[in-house]
Design a protein around this motif. Structure first.
Motif, PDB file in Angstrom:
ATOM      1  N   GLU A   1       0.836  -1.207   0.000  1.00 45.75           N
ATOM      2  CA  GLU A   1       0.000   0.000   0.000  1.00 45.75           C
ATOM      3  C   GLU A   1       0.870   1.257   0.000  1.00 45.75           C
ATOM      4  O   GLU A   1       0.611   2.217  -0.744  1.00 45.75           O
ATOM      5  CB  GLU A   1      -0.921  -0.005   1.222  1.00 45.75           C
ATOM      6  CG  GLU A   1      -2.019  -1.062   1.148  1.00 45.75           C
ATOM      7  CD  GLU A   1      -2.824  -1.138   2.437  1.00 45.75           C
ATOM      8  OE1 GLU A   1      -2.375  -0.531   3.433  1.00 45.75           O
ATOM      9  OE2 GLU A   1      -3.871  -1.787   2.445  1.00 45.75           O
TER      10      GLU A   1
ATOM     11  N   SER B   1      -6.656 -11.483  -1.194  1.00 48.44           N
ATOM     12  CA  SER B   1      -7.491 -10.284  -1.021  1.00 48.44           C
ATOM     13  C   SER B   1      -6.664  -9.014  -1.220  1.00 48.44           C
ATOM     14  O   SER B   1      -7.115  -8.050  -1.858  1.00 48.44           O
ATOM     15  CB  SER B   1      -8.116 -10.287   0.382  1.00 48.44           C
ATOM     16  OG  SER B   1      -8.919 -11.433   0.561  1.00 48.44           O
ATOM     17  N   THR B   2      -5.443  -9.030  -0.682  1.00 47.40           N
ATOM     18  CA  THR B   2      -4.569  -7.845  -0.816  1.00 47.40           C
ATOM     19  C   THR B   2      -4.241  -7.579  -2.285  1.00 47.40           C
ATOM     20  O   THR B   2      -4.350  -6.446  -2.773  1.00 47.40           O
ATOM     21  CB  THR B   2      -3.275  -8.052  -0.023  1.00 47.40           C
ATOM     22  OG1 THR B   2      -3.600  -8.210   1.365  1.00 47.40           O
ATOM     23  CG2 THR B   2      -2.338  -6.861  -0.202  1.00 47.40           C
TER      24      THR B   2
ATOM     25  N   SER C   1      -5.806  -8.605  -4.934  1.00 49.01           N
ATOM     26  CA  SER C   1      -7.008  -8.255  -5.705  1.00 49.01           C
ATOM     27  C   SER C   1      -7.390  -6.796  -5.483  1.00 49.01           C
ATOM     28  O   SER C   1      -7.835  -6.104  -6.410  1.00 49.01           O
ATOM     29  CB  SER C   1      -8.175  -9.162  -5.315  1.00 49.01           C
ATOM     30  OG  SER C   1      -7.861 -10.516  -5.586  1.00 49.01           O
ATOM     31  N   ARG C   2      -7.214  -6.329  -4.241  1.00 51.20           N
ATOM     32  CA  ARG C   2      -7.576  -4.944  -3.936  1.00 51.20           C
ATOM     33  C   ARG C   2      -6.591  -3.956  -4.543  1.00 51.20           C
ATOM     34  O   ARG C   2      -6.992  -2.925  -5.095  1.00 51.20           O
ATOM     35  CB  ARG C   2      -7.645  -4.777  -2.418  1.00 51.20           C
ATOM     36  CG  ARG C   2      -7.894  -3.347  -1.963  1.00 51.20           C
ATOM     37  CD  ARG C   2      -8.208  -3.326  -0.471  1.00 51.20           C
ATOM     38  NE  ARG C   2      -7.191  -4.012   0.289  1.00 51.20           N
ATOM     39  CZ  ARG C   2      -6.056  -3.440   0.721  1.00 51.20           C
ATOM     40  NH1 ARG C   2      -5.797  -2.193   0.416  1.00 51.20           N
ATOM     41  NH2 ARG C   2      -5.191  -4.123   1.438  1.00 51.20           N
TER      42      ARG C   2
ATOM     43  N   LYS D   1      -4.488  -4.497  -7.095  1.00 49.53           N
ATOM     44  CA  LYS D   1      -4.413  -4.645  -8.564  1.00 49.53           C
ATOM     45  C   LYS D   1      -3.008  -4.341  -9.098  1.00 49.53           C
ATOM     46  O   LYS D   1      -2.828  -3.500  -9.979  1.00 49.53           O
ATOM     47  CB  LYS D   1      -5.454  -3.749  -9.246  1.00 49.53           C
ATOM     48  CG  LYS D   1      -6.884  -4.093  -8.884  1.00 49.53           C
ATOM     49  CD  LYS D   1      -7.871  -3.164  -9.570  1.00 49.53           C
ATOM     50  CE  LYS D   1      -9.308  -3.523  -9.179  1.00 49.53           C
ATOM     51  NZ  LYS D   1     -10.300  -2.615  -9.805  1.00 49.53           N
TER      52      LYS D   1
END
Length: 874
Positions: free
Chosen positions: A663, A718-719, A721-722, A724
């Motif tokens: 992130e 999930s990480t 996919s979020r 991208k």
């Protein structure tokens, strides 16, 4: 020879208004025989010009051409070699002696005789004839002879004359009267001869009959001849008078020619004098400006520039041949050299003083401007010095040694000035950079402090670059903010850092990013301005249309060398600042990589070979090395992770840390030039995460392996996919596959326990069928008959099944962690699996025990209610 004479007269002399009077075929004596013709000619216009012309056949041999011409008045002597014997050789003495060999003695004698006659008639300066027979030379030239020379030969030019029209008609009439005139020429000639004799006889008789008239005619002729002699005498006297006039005119012409030559020389001399005066004269004003002109005021500098350019123009004027031998020119050149040296010394001393004063100037130090953290601007100094740029160019062209000495002085003193300013600037940057962490820890009560204390604090923070191991990885610090259980289970991971995680927040990193960006933003215009000034002031600009490539390259090298000496401390200070930032937080290398890459890209777009782009490129290598070290540190810490044997694993610390790293990195590297470096780091980190998740799952004792794999790969999926992240698409699909596989495996393994005996019974039934027993005959097997089946089914009434499922739910709840919230997903998968097994059991009962009426103690609807009530109760 006659034909040749006619041809020469027609082709060569007639177009030039000349008459050919004598000709001889000759070749040069003693050399290879190359025939030519010597021709004696006179002009048809007055005054008469007598010439000897050498005529030669062309190389192709189809026409004649003049080769050489001599005036007869330039002939001083004719040497016939031998007067008593026939000898074809003879010499003609003009400005030099020409030796000839005639084709025959007769032609030679005829030509010499013609020359003698022309000399006697037209020249007052007589030619000397040596070894010439007296028979060829006449004591005087009678009038008739003169006419022969002047006019007789002219008549001889045409020995053949065409018939007139009347003569042609008479001849044709005669021939028509005689029929055999054409067929018998001899008879016709004899007839003509007879008629001619008859006519001659008649003429003689007529003459004899008119003797008196003849006598009278002869008397008249004698009188006419006397008159002719009288007229010729007068003409001779007139000619002698004209000859003297000709000589006088020749003298006048010669005198005029000399006067013209004198005038031409005077004009040329005046032109030379004007050239020297125009181009080698320096005005008194220019001399005064060079000797004592004011080098501090704009007007004085302008005057000195004009005077120096005028002096250089005078010194570089291209002198014509012979000018350097003139005393005045030599003295003027000495004066110019003295003025050049004097002005060069004055200019050098003045600029030296300016450089020294600027180098010792303490007014622009950075300590007074600590709050702004900005470098002093040198544009006023550059603006003042650029007024001397043309004078520096003049000095470069005239006194290379003094020019290079000034360059060294400027570099020496400016390097000292810049070193002080840059050092102060970086000290303030380090203090502010260190303050970002210290303020978070509450250890800086007040700012600003004394410079010495701040400097000592900064030095203690950044230390030596060799001790920076990147052990304060934010990958671990960021993940500490999870649940208490996770923090306690991962305490060993936190022990690897030397700063608490609470010290490193987004605001702290943003402040560091702003400080680093401000440092680069201050350095960039400073270096570009100084490089532009050096190029203009020392005249080191590149001119592609004028300067050869080699010379341009040399000028770039000179500028780069000067910049390296002036800013020799920038690279060292930047590396020190980078080391400090890396020690404060290894994640700072991400910010530094992006900022440094952008500034390198910008500098290369301006000038790829500039000092700034080269230096920032070198520093970028260090930043990239720190970035790689940061990634390697994260991977190493993943490998060193230890888990507690007494607590469940849950989402591993480095998995969460990777999420937060990604992130943060995506925020920092958005639209960055070095995105490829981050993508490579992503691949290394995610592979390390995969490997170490599997390693921890294998080592886990409290939590099942499938649970560790399922939860952590679900979190990774999930990480990815979020966020991208395109370069990790393959890893995202792999994480999903691993999560799905281990979820299914966990569900299957866990569900086998609540209906264990029933599972064993039907496994035995399937084994018998597999061994070849028919399905409808299985009930006849003693161990698998209907009574045994009813006995096993009675052991699993609905209440017991619900109780077993409740225990299974509690067990699953203990295995799974709260952060990932996979309990309901797992429970729903178990429900599906249970229903699948139930249907499988019913199908086996229907096929192997047909018509027995045996059923399970609970239905599918009961099962759905069991699963739903258990999930709601918890």
């Amino acid at each position: 020879m006659t034909a040749i004479k006619h041809a020469l007269q027609r082709d060569i002399f007639t177009p030039n208004d000349e008459r050919l009077l004598g000709i001889v075929n000759v070749c040069k004596a003693g050399k290879k025989k190359k025939n030519c013709f010597l021709c004696a000619t006179v002009s048809t216009e007055r005054p008469v010009q007598v010439k000897v012309v050498k005529v030669k056949k062309s190389d192709k041999g189809d026409f004649y051409k003049r080769q050489q011409t001599w005036e007869l008045r330039d002939l001083t002597e004719v040497d016939a070699k031998d007067a008593s014997k026939e000898n074809p050789e003879f010499d003609l003495h003009f400005e030099k002696v020409y030796r000839w060999l005639a084709s025959s003695t007769a032609e030679k004698n005829s030509f010499i005789s013609c020359i003698w006659k022309l000399n006697q008639r037209y020249l007052r300066k007589k030619v000397e004839f040596v070894n010439v027979s007296s028979q060829l030379l006449e004591e005087s030239v009678p009038s008739g002879e003169s006419q022969s020379v002047a006019g007789g030969d002219e008549d001889a030019l045409d020995d053949y004359q065409e018939l007139s029209t009347r003569e042609e008609q008479d001849i044709e009439g005669m021939m028509e009267m005689c029929e055999y005139a054409i067929s018998n020429a001899e008879a016709f000639a004899e007839q003509l001869s007879r008629e001619l004799q008859v006519l001659d006889g008649a003429n003689i008789q007529s003459i004899m009959a008119s003797e008196k008239q003849v006598n009278i005619l002869m008397q008249l002729l004698d009188e006419a001849l006397g008159e002719v002699d009288t007229i010729e005498g007068k003409l001779s006297s007139y000619e002698e008078m004209l000859q003297s006039v000709k000589e006088q005119m020749d003298q006048i012409s010669q005198s005029n020619r000399l006067i013209q030559i004198s005038n031409t020389n005077n004009v040329k001399l005046l032109d030379e004098i004007q050239f020297l005066v125009n181009y080698m004269d320096l005005s008194k004003g220019h001399v005064r400006a060079l000797q004592e002109g004011d080098l501090t005021s704009p007007k004085g500098i302008e005057a000195c520039i004009n005077a120096s350019e005028a002096l250089l123009q005078c010194m570089n004027v291209a002198l014509r041949p012979g000018h350097d031998k003139l005393m005045a020119v030599t003295q003027q050149q000495l004066l110019f050299a003295e003025l050049r040296d004097t002005f060069a010394r004055r200019l050098t001393n003045h600029l030296n003083n300016v450089f020294v004063h600027q180098g010792h100037d303490q007014s622009s130090t950075l300590v007074q401007h600590t709050a702004e953290m900005s470098l002093p601007k040198h544009s006023p100094l550059h603006r003042d010095l650029l007024r001397y740029a043309k004078l520096m160019e003049w000095l470069k062209n005239t006194h290379r040694e003094k020019y290079e000495g000034l360059s060294r002085t400027y570099v020496d003193y400016m390097s000292r000035l810049y070193e002080r300013e840059i050092k102060d600037f970086f000290e303030v940057a380090k203090i502010k950079m260190a303050g970002t962490t210290k303020e978070a820890k509450g250890k800086f009560a007040t700012l600003p402090r004394k410079e010495s204390a701040l400097k000592q604090e900064t030095e203690s923070l950044h230390g030596s670059s060799g001790k920076l191991t990147g052990s304060t990885s934010s990958l671990n610090k960021l993940t500490v903010q999870g649940s208490n259980s996770r923090r306690s289970q991962s305490s060993s991971l936190l022990d690897m850092g030397n700063m608490s995680a609470s010290d490193l927040d987004v605001a702290d990193r943003t402040k560091f990013d702003k400080i680093f960006e401000q440092v680069l933003s201050e350095l960039e215009p400073l270096c570009l301005a100084e490089q532009d000034f050096i190029s203009k002031f020392f005249k080191l600009q590149q001119h592609p249309t004028v300067t050869p490539p080699l010379a341009s390259t040399t000028q770039k090298d000179i500028v780069r060398l000067m910049m390296n000496k002036i800013f020799q401390s920038i690279e060292t200070e930047l590396n020190s600042l980078i080391a400090l930032g890396d020690k404060i937080d290894s994640f700072n290398s991400l910010y530094m990589l992006v900022k440094m890459s952008h500034h390198v890209w910008t500098a290369e777009n301006v000038d790829p070979a500039s000092y700034l782009s080269t230096t920032l490129g070198n520093v970028l290598v260090t930043v990239k090395r720190n970035f790689d070290k940061c990634i390697s540190g994260q991977i190493r810490q993943m490998e060193e992770v230890k888990i507690s044997k007494k607590s469940k694993v849950g989402i591993l610390l480095f998995v969460t840390a990777f999420e937060e790293f990604a992130e943060l990195a995506e925020t920092i590297f958005r639209n960055a030039e070095r995105r490829g470096d981050l993508d490579k780091a992503y691949v290394k980190l995610i592979r390390a995460v995969f490997v170490n998740v599997e390693k921890v799952a294998n080592e886990s004792q409290k939590t099942p392996r499938d649970v560790v794999m399922m939860e952590n790969f679900h979190h990774i999926f999930s990480t990815l996919s979020r966020l991208k992240i395109s370069c990790l698409d393959a890893e995202r699909r792999e994480a999903k596959h691993k999560y799905t596989d281990h979820l299914q495996s966990y569900v299957i393994n866990s569900l086998g326990q609540p209906l264990e005996k029933l599972n064993h019974f039907f496994e035995g039934v399937e084994a018998r069928v597999a061994q070849g027993v028919r399905e409808e005959e299985v009930s006849y097997q003693l161990a698998f008959n209907k009574q045994e089946l009813r006995k096993v089914i009675k052991e699993y009434p609905g209440k017991e099944v619900k109780k077993g499922l409740d225990n299974l739910y509690k067990k699953v709840d203990k295995h799974l962690c709260e952060e990932e919230s996979l309990l309901q997903v797992v429970w729903h998968s178990m429900q599906d699996e249970f229903i699948r097994q139930y249907k499988h059991f019913e199908d086996l009962i229907g096929r192997c025990y047909p018509g027995s009426g045996i059923t399970m103690d609970f239905t599918i609807q009961d099962m759905l209610e069991y699963f739903s009530s258990i999930a709601q109760s918890h």
